[in-house]
Design a protein around this motif. Structure first.
Motif, PDB file in Angstrom:
ATOM      1  N   LYS A 364       0.816  -1.219   0.000  1.00 44.47           N
ATOM      2  CA  LYS A 364       0.000   0.000   0.000  1.00 44.47           C
ATOM      3  C   LYS A 364       0.856   1.280   0.000  1.00 44.47           C
ATOM      4  N   LYS A 367       3.852   3.904  -3.257  1.00 40.21           N
ATOM      5  CA  LYS A 367       3.278   4.759  -4.310  1.00 40.21           C
ATOM      6  C   LYS A 367       4.297   4.981  -5.425  1.00 40.21           C
ATOM      7  N   ASN A 368       3.760   5.276  -6.607  1.00 42.19           N
ATOM      8  CA  ASN A 368       4.579   5.545  -7.782  1.00 42.19           C
ATOM      9  C   ASN A 368       5.563   4.404  -8.090  1.00 42.19           C
ATOM     10  N   SER A 393       0.422  -8.991  -7.121  1.00 42.73           N
ATOM     11  CA  SER A 393      -0.496  -8.450  -6.128  1.00 42.73           C
ATOM     12  C   SER A 393      -0.241  -6.948  -5.980  1.00 42.73           C
ATOM     13  N   ILE A 394      -1.265  -6.159  -6.300  1.00 38.62           N
ATOM     14  CA  ILE A 394      -1.105  -4.700  -6.308  1.00 38.62           C
ATOM     15  C   ILE A 394      -2.043  -4.102  -5.252  1.00 38.62           C
ATOM     16  N   GLU A 395      -1.473  -3.365  -4.314  1.00 35.97           N
ATOM     17  CA  GLU A 395      -2.294  -2.870  -3.206  1.00 35.97           C
ATOM     18  C   GLU A 395      -2.420  -1.356  -3.160  1.00 35.97           C
ATOM     19  N   ASN A 396      -2.053  -0.664  -4.234  1.00 29.41           N
ATOM     20  CA  ASN A 396      -2.388   0.763  -4.279  1.00 29.41           C
ATOM     21  C   ASN A 396      -2.598   1.181  -5.726  1.00 29.41           C
ATOM     22  N   GLU A 397      -3.211   2.367  -5.892  1.00 29.17           N
ATOM     23  CA  GLU A 397      -3.648   2.742  -7.240  1.00 29.17           C
ATOM     24  C   GLU A 397      -2.546   3.423  -8.038  1.00 29.17           C
ATOM     25  N   ASP A 398      -1.481   3.864  -7.357  1.00 29.79           N
ATOM     26  CA  ASP A 398      -0.453   4.649  -8.043  1.00 29.79           C
ATOM     27  C   ASP A 398       0.700   3.743  -8.494  1.00 29.79           C
ATOM     28  N   VAL A 399       0.360   2.828  -9.412  1.00 30.37           N
ATOM     29  CA  VAL A 399       1.319   1.800  -9.827  1.00 30.37           C
ATOM     30  C   VAL A 399       1.235   1.627 -11.335  1.00 30.37           C
ATOM     31  N   GLU A 400       2.385   1.453 -11.946  1.00 30.42           N
ATOM     32  CA  GLU A 400       2.371   1.034 -13.354  1.00 30.42           C
ATOM     33  C   GLU A 400       2.959  -0.347 -13.403  1.00 30.42           C
ATOM     34  N   PHE A 401       2.112  -1.313 -13.663  1.00 32.00           N
ATOM     35  CA  PHE A 401       2.560  -2.706 -13.627  1.00 32.00           C
ATOM     36  C   PHE A 401       2.233  -3.386 -14.948  1.00 32.00           C
ATOM     37  N   SER A 402       3.190  -4.064 -15.520  1.00 33.34           N
ATOM     38  CA  SER A 402       2.872  -4.872 -16.692  1.00 33.34           C
ATOM     39  C   SER A 402       3.646  -6.182 -16.659  1.00 33.34           C
TER      40      SER A 402
ATOM     41  N   ILE B 264      -7.143   0.486 -11.172  1.00 29.06           N
ATOM     42  CA  ILE B 264      -7.373   0.623  -9.728  1.00 29.06           C
ATOM     43  C   ILE B 264      -7.697   2.080  -9.440  1.00 29.06           C
ATOM     44  N   SER B 266      -8.806   3.400  -6.337  1.00 30.50           N
ATOM     45  CA  SER B 266      -8.712   3.909  -4.960  1.00 30.50           C
ATOM     46  C   SER B 266      -7.483   3.356  -4.262  1.00 30.50           C
ATOM     47  N   GLU B 267      -7.130   3.982  -3.168  1.00 30.50           N
ATOM     48  CA  GLU B 267      -5.946   3.557  -2.414  1.00 30.50           C
ATOM     49  C   GLU B 267      -6.156   2.232  -1.706  1.00 30.50           C
ATOM     50  N   ALA B 269      -8.179  -0.368  -2.719  1.00 25.32           N
ATOM     51  CA  ALA B 269      -8.516  -1.544  -3.540  1.00 25.32           C
ATOM     52  C   ALA B 269      -7.275  -2.410  -3.752  1.00 25.32           C
ATOM     53  N   LYS B 270      -7.505  -3.730  -3.872  1.00 26.63           N
ATOM     54  CA  LYS B 270      -6.383  -4.648  -4.076  1.00 26.63           C
ATOM     55  C   LYS B 270      -6.638  -5.512  -5.314  1.00 26.63           C
ATOM     56  N   SER B 271      -5.600  -5.644  -6.110  1.00 29.28           N
ATOM     57  CA  SER B 271      -5.726  -6.450  -7.330  1.00 29.28           C
ATOM     58  C   SER B 271      -4.676  -7.543  -7.342  1.00 29.28           C
ATOM     59  N   LYS B 272      -5.130  -8.774  -7.470  1.00 33.77           N
ATOM     60  CA  LYS B 272      -4.180  -9.886  -7.620  1.00 33.77           C
ATOM     61  C   LYS B 272      -4.451 -10.573  -8.945  1.00 33.77           C
ATOM     62  N   VAL B 290      -0.591  -8.878 -18.518  1.00 31.90           N
ATOM     63  CA  VAL B 290      -1.412  -8.319 -17.440  1.00 31.90           C
ATOM     64  C   VAL B 290      -0.958  -6.893 -17.228  1.00 31.90           C
ATOM     65  N   SER B 292      -1.906  -3.629 -14.525  1.00 33.31           N
ATOM     66  CA  SER B 292      -2.732  -3.150 -13.414  1.00 33.31           C
ATOM     67  C   SER B 292      -2.236  -1.783 -13.032  1.00 33.31           C
ATOM     68  N   LYS B 294      -2.902   2.572 -12.132  1.00 31.87           N
ATOM     69  CA  LYS B 294      -3.671   3.801 -12.242  1.00 31.87           C
ATOM     70  C   LYS B 294      -4.051   4.090 -13.700  1.00 31.87           C
TER      71      LYS B 294
END
Lengths: 465, 345
Positions: A364, A367-368, A393-402, B264, B266-267, B269-272, B290, B292, B294
């Motif tokens: 969480k 961030k960033n 597993s992503i637990e915050n919204e401010d993420v760039e994941f691929s 995603i 909100s702060e 929320a969780k995505s797996k 995949v 995930s 902002k």
């Protein structure tokens, strides 16, 4: 009609066995065996207590319910400690001939002369040779075998030992802490840059034995280090076990590149554990090649604990007949502005099985975060197996994941293209496989890149069907 | 409340990754009759329908065993081509608040049909468990849309099991929108030259739990499959997406692609995600991707410069992500309903 054949790893030099000689040996895993090992090593009481506690944890933890089948492992038959017939030497001339010849064949003394700042060589359960360049000693760098570190730097060891990899992590790390022996200890003081790599080589010669070396590296603030780990063993008809542990600490603004070429024999169960904790602005680079062993379960873990910490992972696995290599990585982003780049490749042949298994976790507070994962698998026939099992597993919204993965055979189009340029089919296929492994060999130190290219010995024959 | 471990993945990974299955505490309601089911078809001569309110044990790959209160079998006759979709509409209300339905679709040889299966109900908390099986025989072609539009506090379990024969094609569009608990499982086994596409949109808000587990086993040569999922999670929603393409030995020249994109919002929320590729055949092409995180800041900025608020801009981008799948529904009423729900996110 002959079919294009890509040879498996050429193991000639690795399979030469020495006579099974030792000065002391324990078999099995009981409190008495552990007390015996500790007594042989003349250890302080705290270390014996830690070993006994680890045994208790080992006995209470269950076997993994996932991954390769480990049912053939019988700890009561494994030689948990095999002391070679020599103690640690500071000159190769003093190492017994048969042991020295083994390391000569592996090219270790030669590499030491040409391109290394220090070498540790472990034979069965103990380090038999250790050296470090005087210049590094003057700068305060410590590079020694782990047993010496326990006695000479007890405060440093106590501060860091088990702090990165706790003994409760899983069953085989508890086993490791119960019977650990050998391994290297490195401390790079603040601001010191070790530009020439250090290398530890682990050779297991004894039949039916386990190797449980412990490597602990601390790269202090603003320092940098390149460390190379090599390992091999000759092939026997019974199970050997490797359950080593690598604990790494990359402090603020520091850098560590940890390179491994693993070439265990095909009777080896390789259940190794590696983990790094990276502080603010620190960077870890993993470069790993997994070629040997019957079964491998190896997932180096990076915990990015400080802001702006970075992780780069570059790895290749090559599974041939009778091999099941279940490898991958774990990454935890636990602070802001961290980034990770993963590039993993695997080749399966002759009934071998490669599995890429990973867990990328963005907490969480991270961030960033930026994470890119790419894995590619090449199947060289239809009796082999290649699986990709990544958890994210992503637990915050401010993420760039691929995450991207590809699986398949050698591209017909690429072969056709190369053949249209006058290259034979066999050479075209060889070029494509070499090209597939190229990003990994580029990341390795030169002498190891040469070794890896030798390991992937491409021998092609035949003609178009 | 009883504890359940559901929706197990076909291959296990480490327990502490927390994705092999989902642990839930459920209160299974008393099962009574469900009377608000409606089937609409303009070409009854091309199908055979058998619907019964039977109470029999129903199990599925979700791992939940309950007595069903509604069974339906629709057979599309050999060579029949239906021009209009068959619409199956279940309306929940205070009298009809529990539905455990078993819907079997048999696509006979060379038949062609579209099905739209809707679960509506806005006022209360409902319980719904569907098992939908499709047998797509040789050369048949079907498109099946399943939309969960239930109240936000409902519990929804959707299990789909398909057998797709040689040269058959099955396309699924799944809208997982309603319910606080959304558990879905999809299994298909593909024969030679068959094709299977799944397009899913999912939404998670408040404290929703979503666990989506798809597994396509490719047995036949030259088969194709494509899993595409677009989702958005907000509030304290927790989503697991587990997608597996399993290339079995002998499925030469087959292709499989899997993509999931989760926004995603909100702060909390969780995505797996666990996109698995399993392969025992050399001559295949498998890919998964995949992403995930902002919403793209540059897109957001562009829309806000046009006068939209940040929230409206976010909604517009989510709708744009979903639109390729929504447009495939090809039923205006349902498309509008789906868009209406997305607007409430």
């Amino acid at each position: 009609m002959s079919k294009t054949n890509i040879e498996e790893v050429n193991r000639n030099i690795y399979d030469i066995k020495n006579k099974n000689e030792y000065s002391y040996k324990t078999i099995g895993l009981t409190p008495n065996v552990i007390k015996d090992i500790s007594k042989q090593k003349n250890e302080p009481q705290w270390m014996l207590d830690l070993r006994l506690k680890a045994l208790e944890i080992y006995e209470n933890l269950e076997m993994p319910t996932w991954g390769p089948d480990l049912s053939e492992l019988d700890m009561s038959k494994i030689a948990t400690y095999v002391r070679p017939k020599t103690d640690m030497k500071k000159s190769w001339e003093d190492v017994p001939d048969d042991i020295k010849n083994t390391f000569d064949r592996l090219g270790i003394p030669e590499a030491e002369k040409e391109s290394l700042a220090g070498v540790g060589a472990q034979y069965d359960s103990e380090i038999v040779y250790h050296s470090i360049k005087d210049q590094l000693v003057k700068q305060g760098v410590i590079y020694t075998d782990f047993d010496t570190a326990v006695k000479e730097y007890p405060e440093l060891v106590k501060e860091y030992f088990t702090k990165c990899v706790p003994m409760t992590d899983h069953k085989f790390i508890a086993l490791h802490y119960a019977v650990w022996s050998g391994g290297s200890f490195v401390y790079v003081p603040k601001g010191v840059k070790v530009d020439i790599p250090l290398q530890s080589y682990f050779r297991l010669n004894a039949k039916g034995a386990g190797q449980f070396e412990h490597t602990l590296i601390i790269v202090d603030e603003g320092a940098s280090l390149q460390f190379i780990e090599g390992c091999s063993a000759p092939k026997y008809n019974e199970i050997n076990l490797h359950a080593g542990c690598v604990e790494l600490f990359v402090k603020e603004n520091s850098f560590l590149r940890y390179s491994t070429i693993e070439n265990w024999s095909k009777n080896m169960l390789n259940l190794n554990t590696k983990k790094v904790i990276v502080d603010k602005n620190g960077k870890i680079e993993w470069v790993t090649g997994s070629f040997g062993s019957k079964i491998s379960m190896l997932y180096p873990m990076s915990i990015l604990n400080g802001e702006n910490a970075k992780c780069e992972f570059t790895g290749i696995s090559f599974a041939g007949t009778g091999q099941n290599l279940d490898t991958g990585l774990k990454i935890v982003h636990n602070a802001e502005n961290c980034s990770s780049v993963v590039n993993s490749k695997s080749i399966s042949k002759g009934g071998g099985a490669c599995t890429f298994r990973s867990n990328v976790s963005v907490r969480k507070r991270a961030k960033n975060s930026k994470i890119t994962v790419s894995c590619e698998s090449l199947m060289l026939d239809s009796i082999s197996r290649s699986d990709t099992i990544p958890t994210n597993s992503i637990e915050n919204e401010d993420v760039e994941f691929s995450h991207e993965a590809k699986i398949g055979k050698i591209s017909d189009q690429a072969i056709f293209y190369l053949m249209s340029r006058g290259i034979s089919e066999e050479e075209a296929k060889a070029m494509i496989v070499r090209g597939f492994a190229d990003p990994i060999s580029k990341a390795l130190p030169l002498e190891y890149a040469v070794e890896m290219n030798n390991l992937i010995n491409l021998e092609l024959e035949g003609s178009i069907g | 409340m009883e504890k359940y471990t559901l929706n197990q993945t076909p291959v296990r990974t480490a327990k502490n990754f927390g994705i092999n299955d989902i642990n839930l505490e459920l209160e299974i309601p008393q099962i009574k009759e469900f009377c608000n089911a409606m089937i609409m078809c303009y070409e009854m001569d091309k199908i055979e329908v058998n619907d019964e309110k039977v109470h029999e044990k129903m199990t599925s790959k979700i791992g939940l065993e309950l007595d069903s209160n509604y069974s339906l079998e629709i057979k599309v006759l050999e060579n029949a081509h239906l021009k209009e979709p068959i619409i199956i509409d279940f309306s929940f209300d205070d009298e009809n608040d529990v539905l455990i339905d078993n819907i079997k679709i048999v696509m006979e040889k060379a038949s062609k049909a579209t099905f739209i299966i809707k679960y509506n109900g806005e006022d209360e908390k409902y319980f719904h468990y569907l098992k939908q099986e499709t047998s797509a025989m040789q050369d048949s072609e079907c498109k099946i849309v399943i939309a969960n539009l239930l109240n936000k506090d409902s519990e929804s379990f959707i299990a789909i099991e398909n057998n797709i024969e040689n040269n058959a094609k099955a396309e699924y569009i799944l809208a997982e929108l309603g319910g606080r608990t959304k558990i879905s499982n999809y299994y298909a086994n593909l024969k030679e030259f068959s094709e299977n596409n799944i397009k899913t949109i999912y939404l998670g808000t408040n404290e929703d739990i979503l666990d989506i587990n798809y597994n396509i086993e490719v047995y036949g040569k030259s088969a194709k499959c494509n899993i595409e999922a677009q989702g958005a999670i907000n509030g304290k929603a927790h989503k697991n997406f587990k997608g597996t393409i399993d290339f079995k030995q002998g499925c030469a020249n087959s292709k499989g692609i899997e993509n999931e994109n989760c926004v995603i919002l909100s702060e909390e929320a969780k995505s797996k995600s666990l996109p698995m590729l399993l392969c025992k055949e050399e001559n295949v092409e498998g890919e998964h991707g995949v992403s995930s995180g902002k919403i793209d800041k540059s897109k957001l900025f562009y829309l806000m410069t046009k006068g939209l608020s940040e929230k409206d801009s976010q909604k517009l981008i989510v709708k744009a992500n979903f639109s390729k799948i929504i447009n495939k529904i090809q039923n205006e009423d349902l498309e509008n309903k789906v868009i209406e729900i997305i607007d409430k996110i």
